[in-house]
Motif scaffolding. Structure first.
Motif, PDB file in Angstrom:
ATOM      1  N   GLN A  83      -3.326  25.001  15.481  1.00  0.00           N
ATOM      2  CA  GLN A  83      -4.453  24.185  15.913  1.00  0.00           C
ATOM      3  C   GLN A  83      -4.483  24.072  17.433  1.00  0.00           C
ATOM      4  O   GLN A  83      -3.467  24.252  18.115  1.00  0.00           O
ATOM      5  CB  GLN A  83      -4.376  22.788  15.290  1.00  0.00           C
ATOM      6  N   LEU A  84      -5.680  23.782  17.960  1.00  0.00           N
ATOM      7  CA  LEU A  84      -5.831  23.531  19.387  1.00  0.00           C
ATOM      8  C   LEU A  84      -5.320  22.136  19.731  1.00  0.00           C
ATOM      9  O   LEU A  84      -5.141  21.288  18.856  1.00  0.00           O
ATOM     10  CB  LEU A  84      -7.298  23.674  19.799  1.00  0.00           C
ATOM     11  N   VAL A  85      -5.111  21.908  21.018  1.00  0.00           N
ATOM     12  CA  VAL A  85      -4.576  20.620  21.469  1.00  0.00           C
ATOM     13  C   VAL A  85      -5.569  19.955  22.426  1.00  0.00           C
ATOM     14  O   VAL A  85      -6.290  20.643  23.168  1.00  0.00           O
ATOM     15  CB  VAL A  85      -3.210  20.807  22.185  1.00  0.00           C
ATOM     16  N   PRO A  86      -5.631  18.634  22.421  1.00  0.00           N
ATOM     17  CA  PRO A  86      -6.553  17.934  23.326  1.00  0.00           C
ATOM     18  C   PRO A  86      -6.269  18.203  24.800  1.00  0.00           C
ATOM     19  O   PRO A  86      -7.174  18.088  25.630  1.00  0.00           O
ATOM     20  CB  PRO A  86      -6.327  16.453  22.984  1.00  0.00           C
ATOM     21  N   GLN A  87      -5.017  18.558  25.123  1.00  0.00           N
ATOM     22  CA  GLN A  87      -4.657  18.774  26.523  1.00  0.00           C
ATOM     23  C   GLN A  87      -5.443  19.916  27.176  1.00  0.00           C
ATOM     24  O   GLN A  87      -5.467  20.036  28.405  1.00  0.00           O
ATOM     25  CB  GLN A  87      -3.152  19.062  26.647  1.00  0.00           C
TER      26      GLN A  87
END
Length: 624
Positions: A83-87
């Protein structure tokens, strides 16, 4: 002791004077490292992403600007999952986020809305789920948004209609629902952009929403009850007739007004292009311009508006009624079979190939005597004009820009070869056909000589076309073109970028130099005169190691045997720093063996053959 003290003071002065630079580099490195730890990487694509390094600009698949800020992340088709990360929202200078053709799942982080410099967001062919974030509507510079072939749900955010820069939008093959926002912005896109979302409706999709006004029938007319008494029958008939006539007029008036408006309003005609199976191809509708529109736009094709000319016609600068600038290519009026085929090929082919590094076709005009193609206007002209014909007030191309041009044009050609089915061969790759937009992004233009190719096939033609110095030797000798002929032309174009010289220039004879750029470069390399190769306009503002790398790529691309040349997809990887050293070492070993073989040309041949089997000849059809 005093020197150590001053060194200590200087270190802390740098640290205090430039805290933002250090913090920025740390934040971006941390953000990308968080992404790496959240993804599964079975092919070790992210192996170089070392968290101990403050600056991520040395990592593969990461591109930085001159300020060491990350502007591009290229991880398409890398076999990644997770998954992608908010950072990721901390990459404030990021312009391109390429994560297509992976197995990444989960939601699209709303933090991507913080990437206010983002130009392209390509997340297609993954397994993303959940809604499209409303925050993407804040990306005012976004030009390419492709989220197709995922499992996204929910409505299309109304905020996306605020992104006026959007040129390519593809939301197809998801599970979106609701009404497609229609304030005029989304009407620019074809229904293909929204297909296979069964619960979407609205004018753009071609599926009316339940109860929409245009599809609601008028209430049925109920005649009044009969009136009794003397003469009642005639009175009843008169009243009924009057009411019926009034009702008919009432309902007919809007139809009459609409028909009158349609007659007064100039119509726009569109040419529908059949869809292809390749999900990377975004098919739009090409506007069919009237000849009068283009005559007005170009001041009746005034000579003062000529941008260039070639074998198939002239190109004019024009301004449409909406104020937008365009380049209008006017094909020669002679109705020759070649000219007709040229027009049909360009219209069909360019409309299928949509990529940020390919020139986009806006529309066309076809009359019994005219064939015209309409493109966006490229504000900075061609690479050739910037290298050799720029006005006095224009600055020469700096070295970072030349590197970006090399990479961007390679990506465009790689798309033509590997992502179009059948593949597209350009057949005239040169600096004059690499155009530059307002941000000096490279755009491969002029598909006039390109052919649609079946896999594993080459095209044999009796008319070898191209420009002297750029034509591959096997194309000259056999008439066979393949993607490797484009690779050869690209290699020569790289040498043009590095040297600023023409591919063929008789003026070099004055210095007893080779007229062919490739021979001239090889001669200087043998004499170890690298500094004489580089364009004097750069004034030594370049990095020797990077120049050597580009020269190595160019020489690999211009090998005499087509099978020895790399594919354009390999060229993209080598320019990104992946595999160049190994391939160059292998090539040098082969060259040593070849130089031991005495290759003498046939005494009756007009060709010049050097030790690398390169053939040089005059141009057969003239530059376009």
């Amino acid at each position: 002791m005093e020197r150590e003290l001053w060194g200590f003071v200087f270190f802390w002065w740098v640290l205090l004077a430039h805290p933002l630079c250090l913090v920025s580099a740390n934040m971006e490195g941390d953000a990308l490292h968080n992404l790496r730890t959240n993804l599964q990487d079975p092919n070790n694509v992210l192996q170089s992403w070392d968290p101990t390094l403050v600056n991520p600009c040395t990592w593969f698949h990461v591109t930085c600007n001159n300020d060491n800020s990350v502007i591009r992340v290229d991880l398409g088709n890398a076999g990644l999952s997770g998954q992608l990360v908010p950072q990721l929202g901390q990459l404030k200078n990021l312009q391109y986020l390429e994560l297509y053709s992976n197995n990444i799942s989960g939601p699209i982080p709303s933090d991507l809305g913080n990437l206010t410099n983002l130009v392209s967001l390509d997340l297609y062919l993954n397994r993303f789920s959940g809604p499209i974030p409303e925050s993407l509507g804040k990306l005012s510079k976004l030009r390419f948004l492709r989220l197709n072939n995922n499992s996204l749900t929910g409505p299309i955010p109304m905020s996306l209609t605020n992104v006026t820069a959007l040129q390519v939008l593809d939301l197809s093959n998801n599970r979106l629902s609701g009404v497609v926002p229609d304030n005029g912005s989304f009407s620019l896109f074809t229904p293909i952009s929204f297909t296979n979302n069964l619960d979407l409706c609205g004018p753009v999709t071609g599926h009316p929403c339940p109860g929409s006004p245009p599809f609601s029938p008028p209430p049925p007319f109920v005649p009044p009850s009969p009136i009794s008494g003397p003469g009642g029958n005639s009175a009843t008939g008169a009243i009924a007739g009057g009411v019926a006539a009034g009702a008919a007029l009432l309902f007919a008036a809007p139809a009459i007004a609409f028909a009158w408006w349609r007659r007064r309003k100039p119509q726009e005609f569109f040419f529908d292009v059949p869809a292809e199976e390749d999900p990377e191809v975004h098919l739009g509708q090409l506007k069919r311009f009237s000849l009068r529109e283009l005559q007005v736009a170009t001041d009746t094709f005034s000579n003062k508006n000529i941008l260039g000319r070639g074998g198939f016609g002239k190109v004019y600068k024009g301004r449409l009624a909406d104020g937008s600038l365009v380049a209008v290519k006017r094909l020669k009026e002679e109705r020759t079979p070649g000219g007709e085929l040229q027009f049909q090929t360009e219209v069909e082919m360019i409309s299928m190939a949509v990529h940020r590094n390919l020139l986009r076709l806006r529309g066309f005009c076809m009359t019994p005597t005219e064939r015209l193609l309409v493109y966006p206007y490229m504000a900075n002209g061609s690479v050739a004009s910037c290298l050799r014909e720029r006005p006095a007030h224009q600055q020469p191309l700096d070295w970072p820009t030349r590197k970006r041009i090399a990479l961007g044009s390679s990506r465009g050609l790689s798309y033509l070869h590997d992502h179009c089915d059948p593949k597209i061969i350009h057949r005239d790759v040169k600096a004059a056909n690499i155009l530059l937009d307002e941000e000096f992004e490279a755009v491969v233009g002029d598909f006039g000589l390109a052919k649609l190719m079946d896999y594993k096939d080459t095209h044999v033609t009796t008319a070898v076309r191209g420009t002297i110095g750029h034509i591959a030797p096997e194309y000259l000798s056999t008439g066979k073109s393949s993607e490797k002929t484009d690779v050869f032309g690209y290699g020569i174009m790289l040498l043009e970028l590095i040297t600023g010289q023409r591919a063929f220039d008789l003026a070099r004879l004055a210095n007893d130099d080779d007229v062919m750029l490739l021979d001239w470069v090889k001669g200087l390399l043998k004499e170890k005169k690298l500094e004489m190769l580089v364009d004097p306009d750069l004034h030594s503002n370049y990095i020797d190691a990077e120049v050597e790398q580009l020269i190595q790529v160019a020489l690999l691309c211009t090998q005499g045997f087509p099978m020895d040349r790399p594919k354009m997809s390999d060229v993209v990887r080598m320019l990104d720093g992946d595999g160049l050293a190994e391939r160059w070492d292998e090539w040098q070993k082969v060259e040593v063996l070849r130089q031991e073989v005495d290759l003498t040309p046939h005494p009756n041949s007009d060709w010049i053959v050097d030790s690398t089997e390169n053939l040089h000849a005059v141009e057969l059809s003239g530059p376009r």
